[in-house]
Write an enzyme that holds these catalytic residues in place. Structure first.
Site, PDB file in Angstrom:
ATOM      1  N   SER A 124       0.905  -1.240   0.129  1.00 39.17           N
ATOM      2  CA  SER A 124      -0.030   0.130  -0.205  1.00 39.17           C
ATOM      3  C   SER A 124       0.839   1.464  -0.109  1.00 39.17           C
ATOM      4  O   SER A 124       0.432   2.520  -0.511  1.00 39.17           O
ATOM      5  CB  SER A 124      -1.008  -0.099   1.168  1.00 39.17           C
ATOM      6  OG  SER A 124      -0.047  -0.067   2.497  1.00 39.17           O
ATOM      7  N   LYS A 125       2.167   1.098   0.388  1.00 35.62           N
ATOM      8  CA  LYS A 125       3.045   2.191   0.538  1.00 35.62           C
ATOM      9  C   LYS A 125       3.327   2.889  -0.896  1.00 35.62           C
ATOM     10  O   LYS A 125       3.853   3.911  -1.020  1.00 35.62           O
ATOM     11  CB  LYS A 125       4.272   2.058   1.356  1.00 35.62           C
ATOM     12  CG  LYS A 125       3.807   1.412   2.567  1.00 35.62           C
ATOM     13  CD  LYS A 125       3.442   2.715   3.510  1.00 35.62           C
ATOM     14  CE  LYS A 125       3.421   2.254   5.000  1.00 35.62           C
ATOM     15  NZ  LYS A 125       2.638   3.292   5.738  1.00 35.62           N
ATOM     16  N   ASP A 126       3.019   2.375  -2.004  1.00 32.72           N
ATOM     17  CA  ASP A 126       3.295   2.664  -3.290  1.00 32.72           C
ATOM     18  C   ASP A 126       2.268   3.876  -3.506  1.00 32.72           C
ATOM     19  O   ASP A 126       2.761   4.999  -4.035  1.00 32.72           O
ATOM     20  CB  ASP A 126       2.749   1.747  -4.389  1.00 32.72           C
ATOM     21  CG  ASP A 126       3.627   0.788  -4.579  1.00 32.72           C
ATOM     22  OD1 ASP A 126       4.625   0.685  -4.004  1.00 32.72           O
ATOM     23  OD2 ASP A 126       3.341  -0.213  -5.317  1.00 32.72           O
ATOM     24  N   ARG A 127       1.104   4.107  -2.960  1.00 36.59           N
ATOM     25  CA  ARG A 127       0.080   4.948  -3.014  1.00 36.59           C
ATOM     26  C   ARG A 127       0.902   6.452  -2.381  1.00 36.59           C
ATOM     27  O   ARG A 127       0.656   7.427  -3.146  1.00 36.59           O
ATOM     28  CB  ARG A 127      -1.222   4.834  -2.147  1.00 36.59           C
ATOM     29  CG  ARG A 127      -1.837   3.680  -2.741  1.00 36.59           C
ATOM     30  CD  ARG A 127      -3.282   3.251  -1.823  1.00 36.59           C
ATOM     31  NE  ARG A 127      -3.822   2.046  -2.301  1.00 36.59           N
ATOM     32  CZ  ARG A 127      -4.772   2.060  -2.886  1.00 36.59           C
ATOM     33  NH1 ARG A 127      -5.422   3.107  -3.607  1.00 36.59           N
ATOM     34  NH2 ARG A 127      -5.190   0.845  -3.481  1.00 36.59           N
ATOM     35  N   THR A 158       7.570   1.402   2.673  1.00 38.69           N
ATOM     36  CA  THR A 158       7.684   2.716   2.120  1.00 38.69           C
ATOM     37  C   THR A 158       8.901   3.073   1.433  1.00 38.69           C
ATOM     38  O   THR A 158       9.131   3.762   0.384  1.00 38.69           O
ATOM     39  CB  THR A 158       7.590   3.878   3.298  1.00 38.69           C
ATOM     40  OG1 THR A 158       6.276   3.628   3.958  1.00 38.69           O
ATOM     41  CG2 THR A 158       7.383   5.600   2.589  1.00 38.69           C
TER      42      THR A 158
END
Length: 356
Positions: free
Chosen positions: A47-50, A79
């Site tokens: 989810s850290k791509d976001r 991240t």
């Protein structure tokens, strides 16, 4: 001849729009319907791509980041990988201050992506000059032409999920979601998603998962940082020994704490029950769901979205390593327990039953 399907200019156009997958086996004894937001389908596997994509593009738009500049960040691994991926695509240098708690797999991946990695001790106070927070700040101050992402205290962390994760979940459930369950580390994922969903329906319950050894649940309940709550724990990307401003505690209805051991077992259970190879933090959030179900949080009408933040490949040297599990004493699981019979140690090879 096959048609040309979805040719992307870069990996960055693949960030977000992750699937919602019904959990059929791991949750079969729980009240309600359970759906996993499968963030491992992001190109950087988490989810850290976001937030990496969103914050870096904002910095470019604001003129804070220019060609040849350096991106600096504090990270437990995911991240950092996402930032390193975006930096590689866009041509920036990347320096990452990483917690020593991060798995060897994550640290190797960061270096492979071209990041300059500085490993810092995890079991020191945030204000200690050796902590990854302070190391990142120092590197930023000493590096001309650099920006410090500072995900723990950056409101853009919340905004990234308010603009993407929240709307996706609302649309995917056709507005029928009753509960969101998510781990809280920096707090960006749960806070941004919660803000959007609460605007759509203030009755949606937002349930945060914290770790034993972290201060978040106690702070949520009392408004006070209780340092007596702090002690070392193993789960990465979950909980904190400080209070991140990227956590909007007012949007969270309740926290529950999970243990390192239970979360490790649950990560393995998810793989066996659902065929989803997800990470340690996903095990933690699913363990939290189990505990919340036992507390009577859900009923037969509940439609519960559970955020699985990352992929299991990041934890091959940890929860998916039998040797690591045994070294932690996490042996109450099929295939890990050693039994002593007639003075000889026999290894239990049973692998067919899901851990209870």
């Amino acid at each position: 001849m096959h048609k040309n399907l979805n040719v992307h200019d870069s990996l960055l156009s693949m960030v977000g729009c992750t699937p919602l997958i019904r959990l059929k086996n791991i949750s079969q004894h729980f009240q309600g319907e359970f759906l996993a937001k499968y963030e491992a389908q992001n190109p950087g596997l988490s989810s850290k791509d976001r937030i990496a994509h969103y914050i870096i593009e904002k910095a470019e738009q604001n003129g804070d980041l220019k060609p040849g500049d350096t991106i600096i960040e504090t990270t437990s691994g995911n991240t950092g990988f996402s930032i390193a991926m975006v930096a590689a695509i866009k041509g920036y240098k990347c320096i990452l201050a990483v917690s020593s708690k991060s798995s060897k797999d994550k640290i190797s991946l960061l270096k492979t992506m071209g990041a300059d990695v500085r490993v810092c001790p995890s079991n020191v106070a945030p204000e200690d000059p050796r902590s990854y927070y302070e190391v990142a700040k120092r590197i930023h101050s000493e590096t001309p032409g650099s920006i410090y992402i500072n995900q723990y205290f950056n409101d853009l962390n919340i905004d990234a999920h308010y603009l993407t994760t929240g709307p996706e979940i609302w649309a995917q459930t056709e507005g029928e979601i009753t509960h969101l369950v998510a781990c809280s580390g920096t707090g960006g994922t749960i806070s941004g998603t919660a803000r959007y969903l609460k605007e759509k329906n203030p009755n949606i319950r937002i349930l945060g998962i914290d770790a034993f050894g972290s201060v978040l649940q106690k702070f949520h309940e009392t408004g006070k940082l209780d340092k007596s709550e702090i002690y070392p724990y193993k789960i990465e990307g979950l909980g904190k020994n400080l209070i991140p401003t990227a956590t909007d505690f007012s949007s969270i209805d309740k926290f529950t704490k999970v243990s390192d051991e239970d979360s490790a077992y649950m990560a393995r259970d998810i793989a066996r029950a659902e065929g989803m190879f997800v990470g340690y933090t996903s095990g933690a959030v699913m363990q939290g769901v189990k505990q919340l179900d036992e507390e009577g949080e859900f009923d037969s009408q509940s439609k519960v979205v559970v955020i699985f933040p990352d992929h299991g490949s990041r934890y091959m040297s940890k929860v998916f390593s039998d040797e690591w599990m045994k070294a932690q004493g996490f042996t109450n699981y099929p295939g890990l327990k050693e039994e002593k019979t007639n003075g000889k140690i026999l290894k239990n090879q049973q692998v067919t039953n899901i851990h209870n």
